[in-house]
Design a protein around this motif. Structure first.
Motif: not given
Length: 301
Positions: A225-245
């Motif tokens: 899986i490429l994100v902006d042409n950079k290959p990533l390896v699992p596990p994929y950790t997604v961090l999202a900023v916002g109202d957490g709950k």
């Protein structure tokens, strides 16, 4: 009674003793005649003719000595060449090592220069946004474009392949079934996860430390899986900023959250989501945006 002749005593012939190895006549013959008769004959003939053994004449002796000297000379020259070549090989090897170290240092220097220039470009972008957009609007544009570092509450979503994931499957391809029978996370899964988080109110997102912007692309190259042409390896950790709950609840109840849950239930995709009090995301690398201009003259644009 007298006068009757007595029979002469019978002498018994002693039994003939046989050789203990009589039953092994073939082996005995081989042992007794280890040298073939032909070889023995040839050796005897050479001895009679005077052609066997060491050379008898002076000329033959000189020839043998010359041959031995030549063989010794070849061995000596070979050893000398090997001794001479050894330092040369070691020197070439050291030169190659030094060159690799120099090139590595030059690459590190260039990478550091790129990071410095990238930070300078980001600073100039923020300055331009502050001048033209002003205040809170500039901060919002900078945040959404990924041009600045962000931190705050949010969620952490980890997506990983199934434990028994395989490289390929024989079932329906994901293009038609919507799911994968291989147990591997695919680019379309991550696209749905990211879109679901944006829709649920995320203000900034990063996957394995790779900050997403409006121009980011998530695609596949083989099984990677490429994100902006950079290959990533699992596990994929997604961090999202916002109202957490609120962000976590809305995502899990959304269509994309239910899709991720179905992958977990049916194909063993491992997922976990947690609300975080503090999430920090780095700024995205600077992106050069090119726009097309209308043609003003014939042949120019």
């Amino acid at each position: 009674m007298c006068g009757m002749p007595q029979p002469p005593p019978v002498r018994s012939t002693p039994p003939r003793l046989s050789r203990p190895d009589a039953s092994m006549s073939l082996l005995t013959n081989v042992m007794d005649h280890s040298l073939d008769d032909g070889y023995a004959e040839a050796a005897a003939r050479k001895k009679a003719e005077g052609t066997g053994g060491m050379p008898k004449t002076v000329r033959a002796k000189l020839g043998l000595a010359a041959g031995l000297v030549l063989a010794a000379l070849v061995v000596t020259v070979g050893a000398a060449n090997a001794r001479i070549a050894a330092p040369v090989v070691a020197k070439e090897r050291q030169e190659l090592i030094d060159r690799i170290e120099r090139e590595t240092a030059a690459a590190d220097k260039l990478e550091s220069s790129v990071d410095t220039l990238r930070a300078d470009v980001s600073a100039r972008q923020r300055e331009a946004l502050n001048k033209n957009g002003g205040g809170e609007q500039a901060d919002l544009v900078s945040l959404l474009s990924g041009a600045t570092d962000v931190h705050g509450p949010g969620v952490k979503l980890v997506v990983n392949d199934a434990k028994d994931a395989t490289a390929g499957g024989e079932g329906d391809p994901r293009g038609t079934s919507g799911f994968s029978d291989t147990g591997r996370v695919r680019d379309r899964d991550m696209q749905r996860v990211v879109n679901g988080l944006w829709e649920s109110g995320a203000e900034a997102i990063a996957i394995n430390g790779q900050r997403l912007t409006a121009l980011s692309a998530i695609r596949a190259a083989g099984d990677a899986i490429l994100v902006d042409n950079k290959p990533l390896v699992p596990p994929y950790t997604v961090l999202a900023v916002g109202d957490g709950k609120r962000l976590g609840t809305r995502f899990q109840n959304s269509a994309d959250g239910l899709y991720l849950h179905a992958l977990q239930e049916n194909f063993g995709i491992r997922t976990s989501i947690s609300v975080e009090d503090e999430v920090g995301l780095s700024a995205a690398p600077s992106v050069i945006v090119r726009t097309a201009q209308p043609s003003t003259e014939k042949g120019t644009s």
